[in-house]
Design a protein around this motif. Structure first.
Motif, PDB file in Angstrom:
ATOM      1  N   ALA A 274      -8.213  -1.810  18.441  1.00 34.96           N
ATOM      2  CA  ALA A 274      -8.596  -0.492  17.930  1.00 34.96           C
ATOM      3  C   ALA A 274      -8.018  -0.127  16.572  1.00 34.96           C
ATOM      4  O   ALA A 274      -8.500   0.809  15.936  1.00 34.96           O
ATOM      5  CB  ALA A 274      -8.218   0.595  18.947  1.00 34.96           C
ATOM      6  N   THR A 275      -6.966  -0.821  16.132  1.00 31.44           N
ATOM      7  CA  THR A 275      -6.413  -0.534  14.807  1.00 31.44           C
ATOM      8  C   THR A 275      -5.967  -1.825  14.136  1.00 31.44           C
ATOM      9  O   THR A 275      -5.778  -2.859  14.792  1.00 31.44           O
ATOM     10  CB  THR A 275      -5.192   0.421  14.853  1.00 31.44           C
ATOM     11  OG1 THR A 275      -4.048  -0.286  15.325  1.00 31.44           O
ATOM     12  CG2 THR A 275      -5.456   1.654  15.701  1.00 31.44           C
ATOM     13  N   LEU A 276      -5.760  -1.718  12.839  1.00 33.64           N
ATOM     14  CA  LEU A 276      -5.237  -2.829  12.049  1.00 33.64           C
ATOM     15  C   LEU A 276      -4.416  -2.227  10.915  1.00 33.64           C
ATOM     16  O   LEU A 276      -4.928  -1.413  10.143  1.00 33.64           O
ATOM     17  CB  LEU A 276      -6.388  -3.667  11.485  1.00 33.64           C
ATOM     18  CG  LEU A 276      -6.021  -4.840  10.582  1.00 33.64           C
ATOM     19  CD1 LEU A 276      -5.235  -5.885  11.360  1.00 33.64           C
ATOM     20  CD2 LEU A 276      -7.278  -5.460   9.983  1.00 33.64           C
ATOM     21  N   THR A 277      -3.145  -2.582  10.836  1.00 35.11           N
ATOM     22  CA  THR A 277      -2.279  -2.100   9.764  1.00 35.11           C
ATOM     23  C   THR A 277      -2.090  -3.241   8.776  1.00 35.11           C
ATOM     24  O   THR A 277      -1.458  -4.249   9.090  1.00 35.11           O
ATOM     25  CB  THR A 277      -0.910  -1.659  10.321  1.00 35.11           C
ATOM     26  OG1 THR A 277      -1.106  -0.717  11.374  1.00 35.11           O
ATOM     27  CG2 THR A 277      -0.075  -1.009   9.219  1.00 35.11           C
ATOM     28  N   THR A 278      -2.660  -3.067   7.594  1.00 32.39           N
ATOM     29  CA  THR A 278      -2.624  -4.159   6.629  1.00 32.39           C
ATOM     30  C   THR A 278      -2.872  -3.622   5.230  1.00 32.39           C
ATOM     31  O   THR A 278      -2.918  -2.418   5.007  1.00 32.39           O
ATOM     32  CB  THR A 278      -3.649  -5.254   7.013  1.00 32.39           C
ATOM     33  OG1 THR A 278      -3.408  -6.426   6.258  1.00 32.39           O
ATOM     34  CG2 THR A 278      -5.069  -4.781   6.800  1.00 32.39           C
ATOM     35  N   GLY A 279      -3.051  -4.536   4.266  1.00 27.53           N
ATOM     36  CA  GLY A 279      -3.217  -4.159   2.871  1.00 27.53           C
ATOM     37  C   GLY A 279      -4.599  -3.613   2.552  1.00 27.53           C
ATOM     38  O   GLY A 279      -5.582  -3.841   3.280  1.00 27.53           O
ATOM     39  N   ALA A 280      -4.680  -2.918   1.434  1.00 23.99           N
ATOM     40  CA  ALA A 280      -5.917  -2.253   1.025  1.00 23.99           C
ATOM     41  C   ALA A 280      -6.994  -3.225   0.564  1.00 23.99           C
ATOM     42  O   ALA A 280      -8.102  -2.801   0.237  1.00 23.99           O
ATOM     43  CB  ALA A 280      -5.608  -1.259  -0.100  1.00 23.99           C
ATOM     44  N   TRP A 281      -6.701  -4.509   0.569  1.00 28.59           N
ATOM     45  CA  TRP A 281      -7.707  -5.511   0.248  1.00 28.59           C
ATOM     46  C   TRP A 281      -8.623  -5.810   1.437  1.00 28.59           C
ATOM     47  O   TRP A 281      -9.581  -6.581   1.333  1.00 28.59           O
ATOM     48  CB  TRP A 281      -7.041  -6.821  -0.206  1.00 28.59           C
ATOM     49  CG  TRP A 281      -5.804  -7.169   0.564  1.00 28.59           C
ATOM     50  CD1 TRP A 281      -4.509  -6.976   0.165  1.00 28.59           C
ATOM     51  CD2 TRP A 281      -5.727  -7.749   1.874  1.00 28.59           C
ATOM     52  NE1 TRP A 281      -3.636  -7.403   1.147  1.00 28.59           N
ATOM     53  CE2 TRP A 281      -4.362  -7.877   2.202  1.00 28.59           C
ATOM     54  CE3 TRP A 281      -6.681  -8.165   2.787  1.00 28.59           C
ATOM     55  CZ2 TRP A 281      -3.924  -8.400   3.428  1.00 28.59           C
ATOM     56  CZ3 TRP A 281      -6.252  -8.694   4.006  1.00 28.59           C
ATOM     57  CH2 TRP A 281      -4.893  -8.803   4.308  1.00 28.59           C
ATOM     58  N   MET A 282      -8.380  -5.174   2.578  1.00 28.78           N
ATOM     59  CA  MET A 282      -9.080  -5.519   3.814  1.00 28.78           C
ATOM     60  C   MET A 282     -10.562  -5.127   3.873  1.00 28.78           C
ATOM     61  O   MET A 282     -11.351  -5.827   4.528  1.00 28.78           O
ATOM     62  CB  MET A 282      -8.341  -4.879   4.999  1.00 28.78           C
ATOM     63  CG  MET A 282      -8.923  -5.220   6.368  1.00 28.78           C
ATOM     64  SD  MET A 282      -8.814  -6.998   6.729  1.00 28.78           S
ATOM     65  CE  MET A 282     -10.052  -7.157   8.025  1.00 28.78           C
ATOM     66  N   PRO A 283     -11.021  -4.037   3.252  1.00 35.61           N
ATOM     67  CA  PRO A 283     -12.408  -3.587   3.470  1.00 35.61           C
ATOM     68  C   PRO A 283     -13.476  -4.655   3.317  1.00 35.61           C
ATOM     69  O   PRO A 283     -14.409  -4.718   4.137  1.00 35.61           O
ATOM     70  CB  PRO A 283     -12.563  -2.468   2.439  1.00 35.61           C
ATOM     71  CG  PRO A 283     -11.210  -1.854   2.368  1.00 35.61           C
ATOM     72  CD  PRO A 283     -10.268  -3.033   2.455  1.00 35.61           C
ATOM     73  N   ALA A 284     -13.383  -5.489   2.296  1.00 29.29           N
ATOM     74  CA  ALA A 284     -14.411  -6.509   2.100  1.00 29.29           C
ATOM     75  C   ALA A 284     -14.478  -7.467   3.279  1.00 29.29           C
ATOM     76  O   ALA A 284     -15.551  -8.007   3.604  1.00 29.29           O
ATOM     77  CB  ALA A 284     -14.149  -7.282   0.813  1.00 29.29           C
ATOM     78  N   ASN A 285     -13.363  -7.659   3.952  1.00 26.55           N
ATOM     79  CA  ASN A 285     -13.330  -8.565   5.094  1.00 26.55           C
ATOM     80  C   ASN A 285     -13.960  -7.943   6.333  1.00 26.55           C
ATOM     81  O   ASN A 285     -14.506  -8.646   7.177  1.00 26.55           O
ATOM     82  CB  ASN A 285     -11.891  -8.974   5.376  1.00 26.55           C
ATOM     83  CG  ASN A 285     -11.288  -9.712   4.197  1.00 26.55           C
ATOM     84  OD1 ASN A 285     -11.602 -10.860   3.945  1.00 26.55           O
ATOM     85  ND2 ASN A 285     -10.437  -9.028   3.441  1.00 26.55           N
ATOM     86  N   PHE A 286     -13.870  -6.617   6.443  1.00 28.43           N
ATOM     87  CA  PHE A 286     -14.614  -5.941   7.500  1.00 28.43           C
ATOM     88  C   PHE A 286     -16.117  -6.153   7.285  1.00 28.43           C
ATOM     89  O   PHE A 286     -16.858  -6.462   8.223  1.00 28.43           O
ATOM     90  CB  PHE A 286     -14.311  -4.434   7.487  1.00 28.43           C
ATOM     91  CG  PHE A 286     -13.107  -4.034   8.290  1.00 28.43           C
ATOM     92  CD1 PHE A 286     -13.092  -4.174   9.672  1.00 28.43           C
ATOM     93  CD2 PHE A 286     -11.993  -3.489   7.679  1.00 28.43           C
ATOM     94  CE1 PHE A 286     -11.989  -3.790  10.424  1.00 28.43           C
ATOM     95  CE2 PHE A 286     -10.885  -3.108   8.417  1.00 28.43           C
ATOM     96  CZ  PHE A 286     -10.876  -3.256   9.798  1.00 28.43           C
ATOM     97  N   VAL A 287     -16.555  -5.966   6.057  1.00 29.23           N
ATOM     98  CA  VAL A 287     -17.982  -6.077   5.749  1.00 29.23           C
ATOM     99  C   VAL A 287     -18.506  -7.473   6.078  1.00 29.23           C
ATOM    100  O   VAL A 287     -19.563  -7.627   6.712  1.00 29.23           O
ATOM    101  CB  VAL A 287     -18.242  -5.743   4.269  1.00 29.23           C
ATOM    102  CG1 VAL A 287     -19.698  -6.023   3.911  1.00 29.23           C
ATOM    103  CG2 VAL A 287     -17.900  -4.284   3.977  1.00 29.23           C
TER     104      VAL A 287
END
Length: 445
Positions: A274-287
């Motif tokens: 339900a959550t992931l605590t990580t760096g702000a570079w993550m969004p592209a990896n969600f996509v």
């Protein structure tokens, strides 16, 4: 550093190939050996032209290199980008040790810079004027590339941390977004009680994540003064982290799934993580990696260790450095500056890189960007605030790749046995001290 599905390593390296040792020397960056290189000198080199070789896996640099060559047609950039992580550092260390085949520019992650700068494998860029660029960058990345009045690389990107959470799951179980780590533990309990298949997060132990969490908690386990190294995981910040994370482990509230695996992507997609605590570079990896969950996820500030505390930390990030054995340092510096402090920054950000430069982070176009994946959320505002709140006094070991490589044999045991995190961190400390002494460091305990 922006993770992609093709780049799953954070550079946790094979140290037998990486550790250069305190006595190794691949060149010299002593001030007495370096003259001041003026902007005129750099421009003259650009006008004359020549070839430079750049070892870097970051995909946006392909466009930057092409644009750089258009602007300076007499310069040829040979971009070698097929290696990353351990293969990249192994090749770089071997080339420096052999004294041949060394690139003119190398991408080096912040945690790995120390092992090259201390052994004089990198050029001090201050004589080129890099020290004048300090105000361009946020505190965390600049602190990572500088050491006193020396500058060993130019920050390429950054990884200010945030909490990514599945809003659909939180809404379903009426869970509030946690603003503190104590609230995070409560949320973990509620979620898992409501549905035993749902976990607040996954975690099987990873050195980069733990050091980022310690960083935010105020722990400063590493101290560095030349070849004098301090290693101590027994401070107040470490104890704060241990107390919270031990509860999650003891109560089995973390999914025993390793990040960047098929099971991990599946969990992010079906709501069981339900959550992931990580760096702000993550969004592209969600996509790219979790397309079926578009609209479900959102970003929030990283939970605090005390109500109202704004402190954040970095997770990931890279620099462009100029090895001491570069044969064309003026052109190498010109390229690094163009990519990380010049027109190349906008090119890279437009392709999804997360900047380390204040002007981009503070710009309206960056902060007002709407993320379709996050339901139209202007997530960059959260990331930019996190970047501004990163505490700047964190230090990595000069042999951090080695320390990370033995994480599973020490702290990692807390995830698979009755070993506590406190005992695991103690074992990590002892093993790191032993290695440091073997390499000729003076360890201050």
């Amino acid at each position: 550093m922006r993770r992609t599905t093709s780049r799953l390593l954070r550079g946790i390296a094979l140290v037998s190939a990486l550790a250069l040792g305190v006595t190794a020397c691949g060149g010299s960056d002593d001030a007495s050996d370096q003259k001041v290189v003026s902007a005129g000198d750099v421009q003259a080199a650009l006008d004359k032209g020549g070839d430079i070789t750049v070892w870097a896996w970051e995909p946006t640099l392909r466009t930057v290199a092409a644009d750089f060559q258009k602007k300076y047609p007499k310069v040829k950039v040979n971009l070698v980008g097929e290696r990353s992580g351990d293969k990249h550092y192994t090749a770089l260390s071997n080339a420096i040790s052999a004294g041949k085949g060394v690139p003119d520019v190398a991408q080096v992650e912040y945690f790995a810079l120390g092992q090259y700068s201390l052994t004089k494998g990198l050029t001090d860029l201050a004589p080129f004027g890099a020290d004048k660029l300090a105000t361009k960058y946020t505190a965390g990345p600049w602190n990572a590339v500088s050491d006193g009045d020396k500058v060993y690389g130019l920050p390429m990107d950054s990884g200010p941390m945030a909490l990514f959470f599945n809003k659909a799951v939180f809404d379903k179980y009426k869970i509030s977004v946690p603003t503190t780590w104590d609230e995070y533990v409560d949320a973990a309990r509620k979620l898992h009680k409501a549905d035993p298949k749902v976990y607040i997060a996954n975690d099987t132990g990873e050195g980069g994540f733990i050091t980022s969490m310690l960083w935010q908690a105020g722990s400063r386990p590493y101290k560095l003064d030349g070849t004098k190294v301090g290693i101590n995981f027994d401070d107040a910040g470490a104890k704060k982290f241990e107390a919270v994370w031990q509860k999650l482990l003891d109560e089995k509230l973390l999914a025993p799934i390793t990040s960047w695996t098929d099971d991990w992507y599946k969990g992010l997609g079906d709501g069981t993580i339900a959550t992931l605590t990580t760096g702000a570079w993550m969004p592209a990896n969600f996509v790219s990696g979790v397309p079926n969950a578009q609209g479900h996820w959102r970003a929030a500030a990283m939970p605090a260790w005390a109500k109202g505390d704004k402190a954040s930390a970095e997770n990931g990030g890279s620099s462009l450095a100029v090895p001491a054995l570069s044969k064309n340092k003026e052109l190498a510096y010109a390229f690094a500056k163009y990519a990380n402090a010049g027109d190349g920054v906008a090119i890279r950000v437009a392709q999804g890189a997360f900047p380390a430069t204040k002007s981009e982070l503070e710009s309206a176009s960056f902060q007002n960007k709407k993320f379709d994946y996050f339901g139209g959320q202007e997530a960059n505002k959260i990331f930019a605030e996190s970047a501004a709140n990163v505490t700047s006094d964190w230090t990595y070991l000069p042999f951090q790749p080695y320390a990370n490589s033995i994480f599973n044999d020490t702290v990692g045991k807390a995830y698979v046995s009755g070993t506590t995190l406190a005992d695991g961190l103690k074992a990590w400390q002892e093993a790191s001290v032993k290695y440091g002494e073997e390499q000729g460091f003076t360890i201050e305990k």
